[in-house]
Design a protein around this motif. Structure first.
Motif, PDB file in Angstrom:
ATOM      1  N   SER A 252       1.879  36.206  11.224  1.00 35.03           N
ATOM      2  CA  SER A 252       2.712  37.024  10.362  1.00 35.03           C
ATOM      3  C   SER A 252       4.174  36.941  10.795  1.00 35.03           C
ATOM      4  N   LEU A 253       4.412  37.070  12.082  1.00 39.38           N
ATOM      5  CA  LEU A 253       5.775  37.010  12.608  1.00 39.38           C
ATOM      6  C   LEU A 253       6.422  35.652  12.355  1.00 39.38           C
ATOM      7  N   VAL A 254       5.657  34.578  12.534  1.00 38.76           N
ATOM      8  CA  VAL A 254       6.181  33.226  12.293  1.00 38.76           C
ATOM      9  C   VAL A 254       6.712  33.110  10.864  1.00 38.76           C
ATOM     10  N   TYR A 255       5.937  33.588   9.897  1.00 48.62           N
ATOM     11  CA  TYR A 255       6.353  33.441   8.504  1.00 48.62           C
ATOM     12  C   TYR A 255       7.480  34.397   8.130  1.00 48.62           C
ATOM     13  N   ILE A 256       7.450  35.604   8.650  1.00 48.20           N
ATOM     14  CA  ILE A 256       8.536  36.542   8.359  1.00 48.20           C
ATOM     15  C   ILE A 256       9.854  36.013   8.926  1.00 48.20           C
ATOM     16  N   VAL A 257       9.832  35.543  10.173  1.00 48.57           N
ATOM     17  CA  VAL A 257      11.050  35.006  10.792  1.00 48.57           C
ATOM     18  C   VAL A 257      11.508  33.742  10.068  1.00 48.57           C
ATOM     19  N   ALA A 258      10.564  32.860   9.752  1.00 48.28           N
ATOM     20  CA  ALA A 258      10.932  31.629   9.021  1.00 48.28           C
ATOM     21  C   ALA A 258      11.527  31.978   7.661  1.00 48.28           C
ATOM     22  N   GLY A 259      10.936  32.942   6.981  1.00 44.40           N
ATOM     23  CA  GLY A 259      11.460  33.362   5.680  1.00 44.40           C
ATOM     24  C   GLY A 259      12.864  33.927   5.788  1.00 44.40           C
ATOM     25  N   LEU A 260      13.095  34.772   6.780  1.00 40.72           N
ATOM     26  CA  LEU A 260      14.439  35.316   6.999  1.00 40.72           C
ATOM     27  C   LEU A 260      15.431  34.209   7.328  1.00 40.72           C
ATOM     28  N   ASN A 261      14.963  33.206   8.044  1.00 44.91           N
ATOM     29  CA  ASN A 261      15.832  32.097   8.417  1.00 44.91           C
ATOM     30  C   ASN A 261      16.316  31.308   7.194  1.00 44.91           C
ATOM     31  N   HIS A 262      15.560  31.353   6.100  1.00 44.86           N
ATOM     32  CA  HIS A 262      16.008  30.703   4.865  1.00 44.86           C
ATOM     33  C   HIS A 262      17.333  31.302   4.384  1.00 44.86           C
ATOM     34  N   PHE A 263      17.550  32.570   4.711  1.00 47.01           N
ATOM     35  CA  PHE A 263      18.767  33.263   4.275  1.00 47.01           C
ATOM     36  C   PHE A 263      19.855  33.227   5.345  1.00 47.01           C
ATOM     37  N   LEU A 264      19.450  33.137   6.600  1.00 45.38           N
ATOM     38  CA  LEU A 264      20.416  33.076   7.698  1.00 45.38           C
ATOM     39  C   LEU A 264      20.976  31.665   7.886  1.00 45.38           C
ATOM     40  N   ASN A 265      20.131  30.666   7.669  1.00 44.48           N
ATOM     41  CA  ASN A 265      20.511  29.255   7.845  1.00 44.48           C
ATOM     42  C   ASN A 265      20.037  28.405   6.667  1.00 44.48           C
ATOM     43  N   PRO A 266      20.490  28.704   5.467  1.00 43.54           N
ATOM     44  CA  PRO A 266      19.983  27.960   4.303  1.00 43.54           C
ATOM     45  C   PRO A 266      20.306  26.473   4.339  1.00 43.54           C
ATOM     46  N   ARG A 267      21.389  26.089   5.001  1.00 41.43           N
ATOM     47  CA  ARG A 267      21.764  24.670   5.031  1.00 41.43           C
ATOM     48  C   ARG A 267      20.670  23.810   5.657  1.00 41.43           C
ATOM     49  N   THR A 268      19.975  24.366   6.641  1.00 39.16           N
ATOM     50  CA  THR A 268      18.876  23.636   7.285  1.00 39.16           C
ATOM     51  C   THR A 268      17.817  23.266   6.254  1.00 39.16           C
ATOM     52  N   TYR A 269      17.450  24.214   5.423  1.00 34.94           N
ATOM     53  CA  TYR A 269      16.396  24.002   4.427  1.00 34.94           C
ATOM     54  C   TYR A 269      16.904  23.169   3.247  1.00 34.94           C
ATOM     55  N   LEU A 270      18.148  23.386   2.878  1.00 34.51           N
ATOM     56  CA  LEU A 270      18.731  22.591   1.792  1.00 34.51           C
ATOM     57  C   LEU A 270      18.791  21.117   2.171  1.00 34.51           C
TER      58      LEU A 270
ATOM     59  N   ILE B 166       8.354  35.645   3.561  1.00 33.55           N
ATOM     60  CA  ILE B 166       8.477  37.032   4.027  1.00 33.55           C
ATOM     61  C   ILE B 166       7.369  37.891   3.439  1.00 33.55           C
ATOM     62  N   ILE B 167       7.190  37.824   2.128  1.00 33.84           N
ATOM     63  CA  ILE B 167       6.173  38.658   1.464  1.00 33.84           C
ATOM     64  C   ILE B 167       4.765  38.299   1.939  1.00 33.84           C
ATOM     65  N   LEU B 168       4.464  37.012   2.010  1.00 30.94           N
ATOM     66  CA  LEU B 168       3.125  36.594   2.426  1.00 30.94           C
ATOM     67  C   LEU B 168       2.887  36.901   3.903  1.00 30.94           C
ATOM     68  N   GLY B 169       3.921  36.760   4.727  1.00 28.85           N
ATOM     69  CA  GLY B 169       3.789  37.118   6.144  1.00 28.85           C
ATOM     70  C   GLY B 169       3.484  38.592   6.317  1.00 28.85           C
ATOM     71  N   ILE B 170       4.155  39.438   5.552  1.00 31.82           N
ATOM     72  CA  ILE B 170       3.878  40.878   5.603  1.00 31.82           C
ATOM     73  C   ILE B 170       2.484  41.149   5.047  1.00 31.82           C
ATOM     74  N   GLY B 171       2.138  40.467   3.973  1.00 27.68           N
ATOM     75  CA  GLY B 171       0.830  40.665   3.346  1.00 27.68           C
ATOM     76  C   GLY B 171      -0.343  40.357   4.257  1.00 27.68           C
ATOM     77  N   LEU B 172      -0.149  39.472   5.223  1.00 29.57           N
ATOM     78  CA  LEU B 172      -1.217  39.163   6.182  1.00 29.57           C
ATOM     79  C   LEU B 172      -1.615  40.390   6.998  1.00 29.57           C
ATOM     80  N   LEU B 173      -0.694  41.318   7.163  1.00 31.57           N
ATOM     81  CA  LEU B 173      -0.921  42.464   8.049  1.00 31.57           C
ATOM     82  C   LEU B 173      -1.817  43.542   7.449  1.00 31.57           C
ATOM     83  N   PHE B 174      -2.074  43.470   6.156  1.00 39.94           N
ATOM     84  CA  PHE B 174      -2.848  44.513   5.492  1.00 39.94           C
ATOM     85  C   PHE B 174      -4.159  43.940   4.974  1.00 39.94           C
ATOM     86  N   ARG B 175      -5.242  44.589   5.299  1.00 41.49           N
ATOM     87  CA  ARG B 175      -6.578  44.122   4.926  1.00 41.49           C
ATOM     88  C   ARG B 175      -6.671  43.861   3.415  1.00 41.49           C
ATOM     89  N   ALA B 176      -6.067  44.736   2.609  1.00 44.06           N
ATOM     90  CA  ALA B 176      -6.163  44.620   1.153  1.00 44.06           C
ATOM     91  C   ALA B 176      -5.474  43.369   0.613  1.00 44.06           C
TER      92      ALA B 176
END
Length: 115
Positions: A10-28, A50-60
């Protein structure tokens, strides 16, 4: 141990998702030229991580989020192939660029554990 793996993923995906906004040039930079709307694709994939990383944390939402991550990893695979094969990225060692490809399979397996 299973909870540690889940929280780590979950943390890997949340951090990676946030990094898309902090360092977009890398992904572009790794977007293949044939993919349209590079900025939109980077933004939407960051939001999805970010959404899917958070979603992993909830059973539902865990299973749906894990499947979403699997589909996302498949969708972004062309960017990893482009990075591995394009002369544009020769500043990175070839072994590192090619290692990203099988790493996608490991990440898919890791997500699949929570489907």
């Amino acid at each position: 141990m299973n909870h540690i793996s889940l929280y780590a993923q979950s943390l890997v995906y949340i951090v990676a998702g946030l990094n898309h906004f902090l360092n977009p040039r890398t992904y572009l930079a790794i977007m293949p030229p044939y993919i349209p709307a590079h900025q939109f694709m980077v933004t939407i994939s960051g939001i999805a991580e970010i959404i899917l990383g958070i979603g992993l944390l909830f059973r539902a939402t865990q299973s749906v989020s894990a499947w979403g991550l699997i589909f996302l990893l498949i969708a972004i695979f062309p960017a990893n192939v482009y990075m591995a094969t394009s002369a544009k990225f020769i500043k990175f060692p070839a072994w590192l660029r090619w290692l990203r490809l099988p790493l996608q399979a490991v990440l898919i397996w890791w997500a699949y554990r929570y489907t």
